[in-house]
Design an enzyme around this catalytic site. Structure first.
Site, PDB file in Angstrom:
ATOM      1  N   ASN A 279       0.849  -1.198   0.000  1.00  0.00           N
ATOM      2  CA  ASN A 279       0.000   0.000   0.000  1.00  0.00           C
ATOM      3  C   ASN A 279       0.881   1.243   0.000  1.00  0.00           C
ATOM      4  OD1 ASN A 279       0.407   0.953   2.865  1.00  0.00           O
ATOM      5  ND2 ASN A 279      -0.369  -1.115   3.251  1.00  0.00           N
TER       6      ASN A 279
ATOM      7  N   ASP B 103      -5.042  -6.237   5.242  1.00  0.00           N
ATOM      8  CA  ASP B 103      -6.078  -7.072   5.860  1.00  0.00           C
ATOM      9  C   ASP B 103      -5.994  -8.504   5.340  1.00  0.00           C
ATOM     10  OD1 ASP B 103      -7.272  -5.128   7.509  1.00  0.00           O
ATOM     11  OD2 ASP B 103      -8.261  -4.244   5.766  1.00  0.00           O
TER      12      ASP B 103
ATOM     13  N   LYS C 188       9.005 -17.294  -9.512  1.00  0.00           N
ATOM     14  CA  LYS C 188       8.313 -16.150 -10.105  1.00  0.00           C
ATOM     15  C   LYS C 188       7.121 -16.635 -10.947  1.00  0.00           C
ATOM     16  CE  LYS C 188       9.191 -12.225 -13.090  1.00  0.00           C
ATOM     17  NZ  LYS C 188       9.934 -11.858 -14.253  1.00  0.00           N
TER      18      LYS C 188
ATOM     19  N   LYS D 145     -13.321  -2.486  17.982  1.00  0.00           N
ATOM     20  CA  LYS D 145     -12.010  -2.980  18.428  1.00  0.00           C
ATOM     21  C   LYS D 145     -11.772  -2.675  19.909  1.00  0.00           C
ATOM     22  CE  LYS D 145      -9.956  -2.564  13.809  1.00  0.00           C
ATOM     23  NZ  LYS D 145      -8.723  -2.618  13.028  1.00  0.00           N
TER      24      LYS D 145
HETATM   25  O1  PMT Z   1       2.415   6.515   6.238  1.00  0.00           O
HETATM   26  P1  PMT Z   1       1.837   7.772   5.632  1.00  0.00           P
HETATM   27  O2  PMT Z   1       2.115   7.877   4.156  1.00  0.00           O
HETATM   28  O3  PMT Z   1       2.272   9.020   6.389  1.00  0.00           O
HETATM   29  O4  PMT Z   1       0.239   7.684   5.755  1.00  0.00           O
HETATM   30  C1  PMT Z   1      -0.358   7.728   7.009  1.00  0.00           C
HETATM   31  C2  PMT Z   1      -1.545   6.760   7.086  1.00  0.00           C
HETATM   32  C3  PMT Z   1      -2.642   7.225   6.142  1.00  0.00           C
HETATM   33  C4  PMT Z   1      -1.104   5.342   6.720  1.00  0.00           C
HETATM   34  C5  PMT Z   1      -2.040   6.796   8.583  1.00  0.00           C
HETATM   35  O5  PMT Z   1      -2.463   8.090   8.912  1.00  0.00           O
HETATM   36  C6  PMT Z   1      -3.163   5.804   8.818  1.00  0.00           C
HETATM   37  O6  PMT Z   1      -4.324   6.076   8.600  1.00  0.00           O
HETATM   38  N1  PMT Z   1      -2.806   4.579   9.301  1.00  0.00           N
HETATM   39  C7  PMT Z   1      -3.762   3.451   9.464  1.00  0.00           C
HETATM   40  C8  PMT Z   1      -4.018   2.812   8.143  1.00  0.00           C
HETATM   41  C9  PMT Z   1      -4.967   1.627   8.256  1.00  0.00           C
HETATM   42  O7  PMT Z   1      -4.564   0.534   8.038  1.00  0.00           O
HETATM   43  O8  PMT Z   1      -6.201   1.953   8.626  1.00  0.00           O
HETATM   44  P2  PMT Z   1      -7.400   0.861   8.762  1.00  0.00           P
HETATM   45  O9  PMT Z   1      -8.619   1.715   8.920  1.00  0.00           O
HETATM   46  O10 PMT Z   1      -7.367  -0.107   7.619  1.00  0.00           O
HETATM   47  O11 PMT Z   1      -7.062   0.079  10.085  1.00  0.00           O
HETATM   48  C10 PMT Z   1      -7.581   0.451  11.360  1.00  0.00           C
HETATM   49  C11 PMT Z   1      -6.553   0.247  12.445  1.00  0.00           C
HETATM   50  O12 PMT Z   1      -6.294  -1.145  12.623  1.00  0.00           O
HETATM   51  C12 PMT Z   1      -5.201   0.896  12.185  1.00  0.00           C
HETATM   52  O13 PMT Z   1      -4.753   1.424  13.410  1.00  0.00           O
HETATM   53  C13 PMT Z   1      -4.324  -0.263  11.731  1.00  0.00           C
HETATM   54  O14 PMT Z   1      -2.950  -0.051  12.089  1.00  0.00           O
HETATM   55  C14 PMT Z   1      -4.924  -1.425  12.513  1.00  0.00           C
HETATM   56  N2  PMT Z   1      -4.808  -2.722  11.830  1.00  0.00           N
HETATM   57  C15 PMT Z   1      -5.454  -2.933  10.650  1.00  0.00           C
HETATM   58  C16 PMT Z   1      -5.406  -4.187  10.055  1.00  0.00           C
HETATM   59  C17 PMT Z   1      -4.685  -5.226  10.693  1.00  0.00           C
HETATM   60  N3  PMT Z   1      -4.597  -6.423  10.150  1.00  0.00           N
HETATM   61  N4  PMT Z   1      -4.051  -4.977  11.836  1.00  0.00           N
HETATM   62  C18 PMT Z   1      -4.112  -3.766  12.425  1.00  0.00           C
HETATM   63  O15 PMT Z   1      -3.505  -3.547  13.493  1.00  0.00           O
END
Ligand code: PMT
Length: 405
Positions: free
Chosen positions: A210, A279, A289, A342
């Site tokens: 990503n 996810d 490959k 969560k």
């Molecule tokens: O790195 P940059 O370019 O500066 O960009 C910053 C950012 C946009 C990445 C950052 O601000 C941000 O939003 N980070 C979280 C991104 C994310 O995965 O969001 P989510 O809504 O999909 O996940 C929700 C939360 O669960 C997040 O805290 C994530 O770290 C956590 N998560 C998600 C999936 C997973 N399998 N495990 C997790 O711990």
């Protein structure tokens, strides 16, 4: 910032384009109650006027080593003894080299040699100069002698280059100086932070990834360190320097991030999940490959990755949990749903997509906790990180006080 009240900060300003930020830095330090004495290198005057700094600090700016009127009263020795702390911001590659070599060619480097006060440097230079082996050696030598480096930050530079070498924002520097004197609002607190993207392997050369650059997470790391946190940073692959003072653990995949987090979570008081974690991951990772073989379509079957944040928040003995929510629409509703689902203490939501959130130098956060919310407005990620850290410290303190009345 009570810690700065009455402290004597000798602010060295050297000849870099970031010197103009010295005025804002001096203003923040003075506003926090510090006495600030500015010492400029001779060439720094090309970038910022003495009059401005003099008006802000209420003290005559010192520049010359050979100043007869001052040498009798408060020369380099007196300045060296006066300071509780010497802070050089911006610190150019040249002053870093001079300090490493121990030369004393002007007032600033001379008083650094004569002073026993702690020395903090906020480097500012072109990214190639910062990466140059000579600068790396000089930085390493100074660090061995106990000199502390604040930054540099990573990003777009005045010369048009992109990379490490930008001076930290004045607010972040002032916070670090406050933390130096006061221990900081998170002094002694152990914080576990995830940052950056994950990569999920498809075959030996390809992955699903990503756009996370790590900028938000690394700015948070700096801000948490500035408040005195003891920081473990679990980082996906990013091109950013390790924040000074952080213990950094590099990982690639979500499963590796999961393992690293769970290896450290037992000791953490606070967990902040800023990483953009995949996810899903490909169910089968090909040993070789993947070949086209004339196929017009390729299907990849994926399996769910564990949700690291949700699992940490579900632990019986859990740290204070802060999540992020990256949303393309209905930001508040989705973020609030994630916070509740969560079981988080706080969530920082950001709108992402179309050059927003990911990769950019600035961002806007909507921070939500039980019974409260704050919309930050668009600002640099460095400033956002400072504010988010304050909110985390406030809510963490409030929760600790409720649990241990
Ligand atoms: O790195 P940059 O370019 O500066 O960009 C910053 C950012 C946009 C990445 C950052 O601000 C941000 O939003 N980070 C979280 C991104 C994310 O995965 O969001 P989510 O809504 O999909 O996940 C929700 C939360 O669960 C997040 O805290 C994530 O770290 C956590 N998560 C998600 C999936 C997973 N399998 N495990 C997790 O711990």
């Amino acid at each position: 910032m009570l810690a700065l009240r009455g402290r004597r900060v000798l602010l060295g300003i050297t000849a870099g384009i970031a010197a103009y930020k010295g005025a804002e830095l001096a203003r923040l330090l003075v506003r926090a109650g510090a006495e600030v004495q500015v010492v400029m290198t001779p060439a720094a005057g090309e970038f910022i006027g003495r009059l401005t700094l003099q008006a802000i600090t209420g003290r005559e700016v010192r520049q010359s080593l050979f100043d007869v009127s001052h040498e009798a009263a408060m020369g380099h020795i007196e300045l060296a003894r006066w300071a509780d702390l010497v802070l050089i911001a911006p610190a150019t590659a040249d002053v870093i080299a001079q300090l490493a070599a121990g030369t004393a060619r002007d007032l600033l480097t001379t008083l650094c040699l004569a002073s026993e006060a702690p020395l903090l440097l906020a480097p500012a230079m072109n990214q190639a100069m910062w990466r140059h082996p000579a600068t790396r050696d000089n930085v390493a030598r100074l660090m061995q002698r106990g000199v502390r480096f604040l930054g540099p930050a990573d990003g777009e530079q005045a010369c048009g280059d992109v990379g490490p070498g930008r001076m930290l924002e004045p607010a972040a520097i002032a916070d670090r100086v406050g933390a130096h004197f006061g221990g900081g609002r998170l002094a002694g607190r152990r914080v576990l932070l995830t940052a950056g993207p994950t990569r999920e392997a498809l075959d030996p050369v390809r992955f699903l990834g990503n756009r996370s650059s790590g900028k938000m997470g690394y700015a948070l790391a700096d801000a948490l360190l500035a408040q005195g946190a003891d920081l473990v940073l679990v980082s996906g692959p990013v091109a950013l320097p390790t924040p000074r003072g952080a213990k950094r653990i590099d990982v690639e995949s979500a499963l590796q991030m999961y393992d690293a987090v769970f290896a450290h979570v037992a000791e953490a008081d606070i967990f902040v999940a800023c990483a953009a974690v995949a996810d899903y991951r490909p169910g089968d990772v090909m040993g070789e490959k993947i070949k086209k073989d004339g196929a017009e379509r390729l299907s990849i079957e994926c399996v769910r990755n564990p949700d690291i944040l949700a699992e940490v928040a579900a632990l019986e003995r859990r740290p204070f949990c802060v999540g992020f929510a990256a949303e393309t629409h209905d930001v508040e509703a989705h973020a609030e749903r994630k916070r509740r689902a969560k079981g988080l203490d706080m969530i920082a939501a950001n709108q992402v997509g179309a050059s927003q959130g990911f990769e950019a130098d600035d961002n806007a956060l909507l921070v939500i906790w039980e019974g409260g919310r704050e919309a930050t407005g668009r600002q640099s990620k460095v400033r956002l990180a400072t504010r988010l850290t304050e909110l985390i410290a406030e809510r963490f303190d409030a929760q600790t006080a409720t649990q241990n009345p």
